[in-house]
Design a protein around this motif. Sequence first.
Motif, PDB file in Angstrom:
ATOM      1  N   ARG A 130      13.895 -35.372  97.552  1.00  0.00           N
ATOM      2  CA  ARG A 130      12.692 -35.076  98.335  1.00  0.00           C
ATOM      3  C   ARG A 130      11.413 -35.436  97.586  1.00  0.00           C
ATOM      4  N   CYS A 131      11.484 -35.450  96.249  1.00  0.00           N
ATOM      5  CA  CYS A 131      10.304 -35.774  95.439  1.00  0.00           C
ATOM      6  C   CYS A 131      10.213 -37.260  95.085  1.00  0.00           C
ATOM      7  N   GLY A 132      11.109 -38.058  95.666  1.00  0.00           N
ATOM      8  CA  GLY A 132      10.998 -39.499  95.497  1.00  0.00           C
ATOM      9  C   GLY A 132      11.758 -40.081  94.318  1.00  0.00           C
ATOM     10  N   ARG A 184       2.360 -43.870  86.568  1.00  0.00           N
ATOM     11  CA  ARG A 184       2.628 -42.710  85.704  1.00  0.00           C
ATOM     12  C   ARG A 184       2.107 -41.436  86.375  1.00  0.00           C
ATOM     13  N   PHE A 185       0.927 -41.515  86.974  1.00  0.00           N
ATOM     14  CA  PHE A 185       0.396 -40.355  87.691  1.00  0.00           C
ATOM     15  C   PHE A 185       1.348 -39.945  88.807  1.00  0.00           C
ATOM     16  N   LEU A 186       1.854 -40.921  89.556  1.00  0.00           N
ATOM     17  CA  LEU A 186       2.791 -40.657  90.653  1.00  0.00           C
ATOM     18  C   LEU A 186       4.038 -39.942  90.127  1.00  0.00           C
ATOM     19  N   ILE A 187       4.590 -40.436  89.047  1.00  0.00           N
ATOM     20  CA  ILE A 187       5.800 -39.826  88.467  1.00  0.00           C
ATOM     21  C   ILE A 187       5.522 -38.390  88.023  1.00  0.00           C
ATOM     22  N   GLU A 188       4.392 -38.176  87.376  1.00  0.00           N
ATOM     23  CA  GLU A 188       4.045 -36.833  86.923  1.00  0.00           C
ATOM     24  C   GLU A 188       3.818 -35.893  88.106  1.00  0.00           C
ATOM     25  N   TYR A 189       3.200 -36.403  89.169  1.00  0.00           N
ATOM     26  CA  TYR A 189       2.992 -35.581  90.360  1.00  0.00           C
ATOM     27  C   TYR A 189       4.327 -35.232  91.005  1.00  0.00           C
ATOM     28  N   ARG A 190       5.235 -36.195  91.080  1.00  0.00           N
ATOM     29  CA  ARG A 190       6.565 -35.929  91.625  1.00  0.00           C
ATOM     30  C   ARG A 190       7.267 -34.839  90.813  1.00  0.00           C
ATOM     31  N   ALA A 191       7.175 -34.933  89.500  1.00  0.00           N
ATOM     32  CA  ALA A 191       7.800 -33.921  88.641  1.00  0.00           C
ATOM     33  C   ALA A 191       7.144 -32.552  88.849  1.00  0.00           C
ATOM     34  N   GLN A 192       5.847 -32.541  89.014  1.00  0.00           N
ATOM     35  CA  GLN A 192       5.127 -31.288  89.258  1.00  0.00           C
ATOM     36  C   GLN A 192       5.590 -30.646  90.571  1.00  0.00           C
ATOM     37  N   MET A 193       5.730 -31.449  91.608  1.00  0.00           N
ATOM     38  CA  MET A 193       6.182 -30.932  92.896  1.00  0.00           C
ATOM     39  C   MET A 193       7.637 -30.443  92.795  1.00  0.00           C
ATOM     40  N   ALA A 194       8.448 -31.174  92.036  1.00  0.00           N
ATOM     41  CA  ALA A 194       9.835 -30.756  91.837  1.00  0.00           C
ATOM     42  C   ALA A 194       9.888 -29.421  91.107  1.00  0.00           C
ATOM     43  N   ALA A 195       9.060 -29.245  90.104  1.00  0.00           N
ATOM     44  CA  ALA A 195       9.021 -27.981  89.361  1.00  0.00           C
ATOM     45  C   ALA A 195       8.651 -26.826  90.297  1.00  0.00           C
ATOM     46  N   MET A 196       7.689 -27.073  91.150  1.00  0.00           N
ATOM     47  CA  MET A 196       7.294 -26.036  92.105  1.00  0.00           C
ATOM     48  C   MET A 196       8.461 -25.683  93.039  1.00  0.00           C
ATOM     49  N   MET A 197       9.187 -26.699  93.500  1.00  0.00           N
ATOM     50  CA  MET A 197      10.337 -26.455  94.383  1.00  0.00           C
ATOM     51  C   MET A 197      11.461 -25.736  93.639  1.00  0.00           C
ATOM     52  N   LEU A 198      11.660 -26.068  92.379  1.00  0.00           N
ATOM     53  CA  LEU A 198      12.691 -25.387  91.590  1.00  0.00           C
ATOM     54  C   LEU A 198      12.380 -23.895  91.468  1.00  0.00           C
ATOM     55  N   GLU A 228       8.324 -40.550  99.222  1.00  0.00           N
ATOM     56  CA  GLU A 228       8.795 -41.834  99.745  1.00  0.00           C
ATOM     57  C   GLU A 228       8.866 -42.867  98.615  1.00  0.00           C
ATOM     58  N   PRO A 229       9.594 -43.943  98.818  1.00  0.00           N
ATOM     59  CA  PRO A 229       9.648 -44.993  97.796  1.00  0.00           C
ATOM     60  C   PRO A 229       8.362 -45.821  97.797  1.00  0.00           C
ATOM     61  N   ILE A 230       7.366 -45.357  97.065  1.00  0.00           N
ATOM     62  CA  ILE A 230       6.083 -46.075  96.978  1.00  0.00           C
ATOM     63  C   ILE A 230       5.876 -46.555  95.547  1.00  0.00           C
ATOM     64  N   GLY A 231       5.032 -47.545  95.412  1.00  0.00           N
ATOM     65  CA  GLY A 231       4.720 -48.101  94.101  1.00  0.00           C
ATOM     66  C   GLY A 231       3.268 -48.510  94.027  1.00  0.00           C
ATOM     67  N   LEU A 232       2.962 -49.299  93.037  1.00  0.00           N
ATOM     68  CA  LEU A 232       1.590 -49.716  92.772  1.00  0.00           C
ATOM     69  C   LEU A 232       0.952 -50.437  93.965  1.00  0.00           C
ATOM     70  N   SER A 263      19.907 -38.772  87.446  1.00  0.00           N
ATOM     71  CA  SER A 263      19.779 -38.962  85.998  1.00  0.00           C
ATOM     72  C   SER A 263      18.345 -39.340  85.616  1.00  0.00           C
ATOM     73  N   TYR A 264      17.701 -40.187  86.426  1.00  0.00           N
ATOM     74  CA  TYR A 264      16.310 -40.549  86.152  1.00  0.00           C
ATOM     75  C   TYR A 264      15.412 -39.326  86.324  1.00  0.00           C
ATOM     76  N   PHE A 265      15.666 -38.548  87.359  1.00  0.00           N
ATOM     77  CA  PHE A 265      14.906 -37.319  87.570  1.00  0.00           C
ATOM     78  C   PHE A 265      15.047 -36.397  86.360  1.00  0.00           C
TER      79      PHE A 265
END
Length: 178
Positions: free
Chosen positions: A148-150, A121-135, A89-93, A155-157
């Motif tokens: 789905r990973c937020g 930064r932790f959120l972004i890294e977690y999103r990337a980790q979840m995306a890698a798992m889905m890939l 979801e679109p979440i932030g600090l 391009s940013y992804f």
Amino acid sequence: LRSKSLSVVHLKPDTAHRIRMIDHILQLTELLRDEPEGYELAVREVMSRFFLLLRKETEEVRAAEQKGNERDLDRMKQMLQFIYAHYGEPIGLDEIAGAAGISPRECTRCFHRAIDRPPVRFLIEYRAQMAAMMLERTGDSISSIAERCGFLSDSYFGKIFKEIYRCTPREYRKAHRE
């Protein structure tokens, strides 16, 4: 030795306890200067007695620090659970801090004390980790996984993914499917 609050302990000779501590320091200085036979063992003995006195002297500070650590652990648990549940979801600090009922500034300090990185930064890294798992595990499109990973844009992804994994999402998928 690991206490951040005790990087320096100022000893004034104003109590019997502190005078004994200073006496141990003077004994160590003398032993190290003169180096009598067996001085290594004597140094260990005097240092052991000194550290027992130091533990007693710093009991209150260490207890307060332990309470702070427990509070940080509770807060981190709440904030991490929030991130794990809402990373897509679109979440932030503000939302992360709100999960623990603290200010964004305290949230940032808490993350730095616990894992030495900012919460976003932790959120972004977690999103990337979840995306890698889905890939690896799905055949879904890269755009769909990014969404789905937020990640709000492909391009940013791609930029973040390459920064973390040193390859594009497409290259990652190909390498982990073979």
